[in-house]
Design a protein around this motif. Structure first.
Motif, PDB file in Angstrom:
ATOM      1  N   ILE A 182       0.227 -17.195   9.102  1.00  0.00           N
ATOM      2  CA  ILE A 182       1.020 -16.105   8.529  1.00  0.00           C
ATOM      3  C   ILE A 182       2.129 -16.664   7.651  1.00  0.00           C
ATOM      4  N   LYS A 183       2.804 -17.701   8.149  1.00  0.00           N
ATOM      5  CA  LYS A 183       3.895 -18.314   7.395  1.00  0.00           C
ATOM      6  C   LYS A 183       3.384 -18.959   6.104  1.00  0.00           C
ATOM      7  N   GLY A 186       1.705 -16.236   3.750  1.00  0.00           N
ATOM      8  CA  GLY A 186       2.742 -15.354   3.229  1.00  0.00           C
ATOM      9  C   GLY A 186       3.572 -16.027   2.161  1.00  0.00           C
ATOM     10  N   PHE A 255       3.064  -6.350  -0.394  1.00  0.00           N
ATOM     11  CA  PHE A 255       3.144  -7.567   0.414  1.00  0.00           C
ATOM     12  C   PHE A 255       3.452  -7.226   1.864  1.00  0.00           C
ATOM     13  N   LEU A 259       1.278  -8.189   5.016  1.00  0.00           N
ATOM     14  CA  LEU A 259       1.851  -8.975   6.103  1.00  0.00           C
ATOM     15  C   LEU A 259       1.604  -8.295   7.452  1.00  0.00           C
ATOM     16  N   VAL A 284       8.480 -12.410  12.153  1.00  0.00           N
ATOM     17  CA  VAL A 284       7.567 -11.593  11.354  1.00  0.00           C
ATOM     18  C   VAL A 284       8.023 -10.145  11.375  1.00  0.00           C
ATOM     19  N   PHE A 313       9.757 -17.868   5.990  1.00  0.00           N
ATOM     20  CA  PHE A 313       9.035 -18.539   4.912  1.00  0.00           C
ATOM     21  C   PHE A 313       9.768 -19.726   4.291  1.00  0.00           C
TER      22      PHE A 313
END
Length: 361
Positions: A182-183, A186, A255, A259, A284, A313
């Motif tokens: 995810i990190k 993203g 986005f 996400l 998150v 991020f």
């Protein structure tokens, strides 16, 4: 034929149709649109696409069709073909034919210049166009074919070439990604959006099916959609939110939607979202709240730069750590490589004007 029975049946059918048209995937399917509005959906777009593609192959015989990819996407006026270059027999390419949409505002000449610009782009976070061509009513595009499919295929654990409805309408095995994915994904998506925005371009079509993952690198696909005038899949959602009033805020909203899907394995049922199921990574949730919560939708979207600086991020290590940019010459050079500043502003302002007023198709 009892009157009360007929009235009850009518109410039941209305409830049924309401539930179908509220489902974003089912409501956009050709079967539903033909049933509810047969006059406006009588054209055989598969046949039209085949004719256009056949004409192209007669003029450029180095390409060969391997198979049509039926019902691969959700757009009624967009068809896909798996093709190969006879001079490079091993590599496969994806040819897409799309009818120009109601949001098209560029002249034919400027549209060709814009697509040539996108064809010449070479950056790690944007999937390149190999070839592009436009006519008065449609466009034909060629890009590399990803055997692994899109990010949504990865989330839903489905085969890329299956029907769009079969894959995504009710996936049985979908699940969210791990925190590190995810990190990384993203951050890469944000970098891709920043590249576009810094170059004076826009996207407006970010969702999991428009992202491919190659060697752990996310690439944005269909960046040309806005220029071609085709409507965004999420437009019915963001046009209801007054604070989403710039092209950047549209990309940030999309986005956040993506996400959420990467986190929970499915997109949100509706926006705003006020209840976020517990996940093992609170960072998150805080980012999702900054985009999708009622408060965020009332106060406005964060910028792409601000999202990159969030704890979620900011510490992500990127393979492509050098300063990336899209080198665009906005006018002055003439020819197809020149793309004037006035056209650039028209692309951004007029696209937003049209996208706020026309229904998605």
């Amino acid at each position: 034929m009892d009157r009360e029975f007929i009235a009850e049946r009518q109410r039941g059918l209305q409830t049924y149709l309401d539930s179908i048209t509220q489902h974003p995937l089912i409501s956009t399917s050709l079967v539903v649109k033909k049933f509810l509005d047969p006059n406006n959906y009588s054209a055989n777009y598969a046949e039209i696409a085949l004719q256009q593609v056949s004409m192209f192959f007669r003029s450029d015989p180095k390409w060969e069709v391997l198979e049509p990819l039926r019902d691969m996407g959700w757009r009624i006026r967009k068809k896909y073909f798996l093709i190969k270059n006879k001079e490079q027999s091993k590599e496969r390419f994806l040819l897409s034919w799309v009818d120009l949409g109601p949001d098209k505002f560029l002249s034919d000449k400027d549209l060709q210049s814009a697509l040539k610009l996108l064809t010449n782009l070479s950056t790690p976070y944007l999937c390149p166009l190999v070839f592009s061509s436009t006519s008065e009513s449609s466009a034909l595009l060629i890009r590399p074919f990803s055997e692994k499919g899109s990010l949504r295929d990865q989330i839903c654990k489905v085969k890329p070439r299956e029907s769009h409805l079969k894959k995504y309408c009710n996936p049985k095995k979908s699940q969210g990604l791990e925190l590190e994915q995810i990190k990384l994904y993203g951050r890469q998506l944000l970098e891709g959006l920043k590249l576009l925005h810094d170059g004076g371009l826009f996207f407006g079509h970010l969702h999991a099916s428009n992202v491919i993952v190659d060697d752990d690198v996310c690439r944005l696909v269909d960046v040309e959609n806005g220029i071609l005038g085709v409507p965004s899949f999420l437009r019915p959602a963001f046009t209801q939110l007054r604070k989403i009033n710039t092209t950047e805020s549209i990309d940030v909203f999309c986005f956040g939607h993506l996400l959420y899907e990467m986190t929970y394995g499915r997109p949100p049922d509706s926006v705003p979202v006020n209840l976020f199921p517990s996940v093992p990574h609170s960072g998150v949730v805080s980012v999702l709240q900054s985009i999708l919560s009622t408060e965020a939708c009332k106060s406005g979207m964060p910028t792409v730069a601000a999202l990159i600086q969030t704890p979620l991020f900011s510490d992500v290590h990127l393979k492509h750590s050098e300063k990336l940019q899209i080198k665009v010459r906005w006018g002055g050079g003439g020819g197809s490589e020149g793309f004037s500043a006035s056209v650039r502003e028209t692309v951004r302002s007029d696209w937003f004007f049209f996208s706020s007023r026309f229904p998605a198709d």
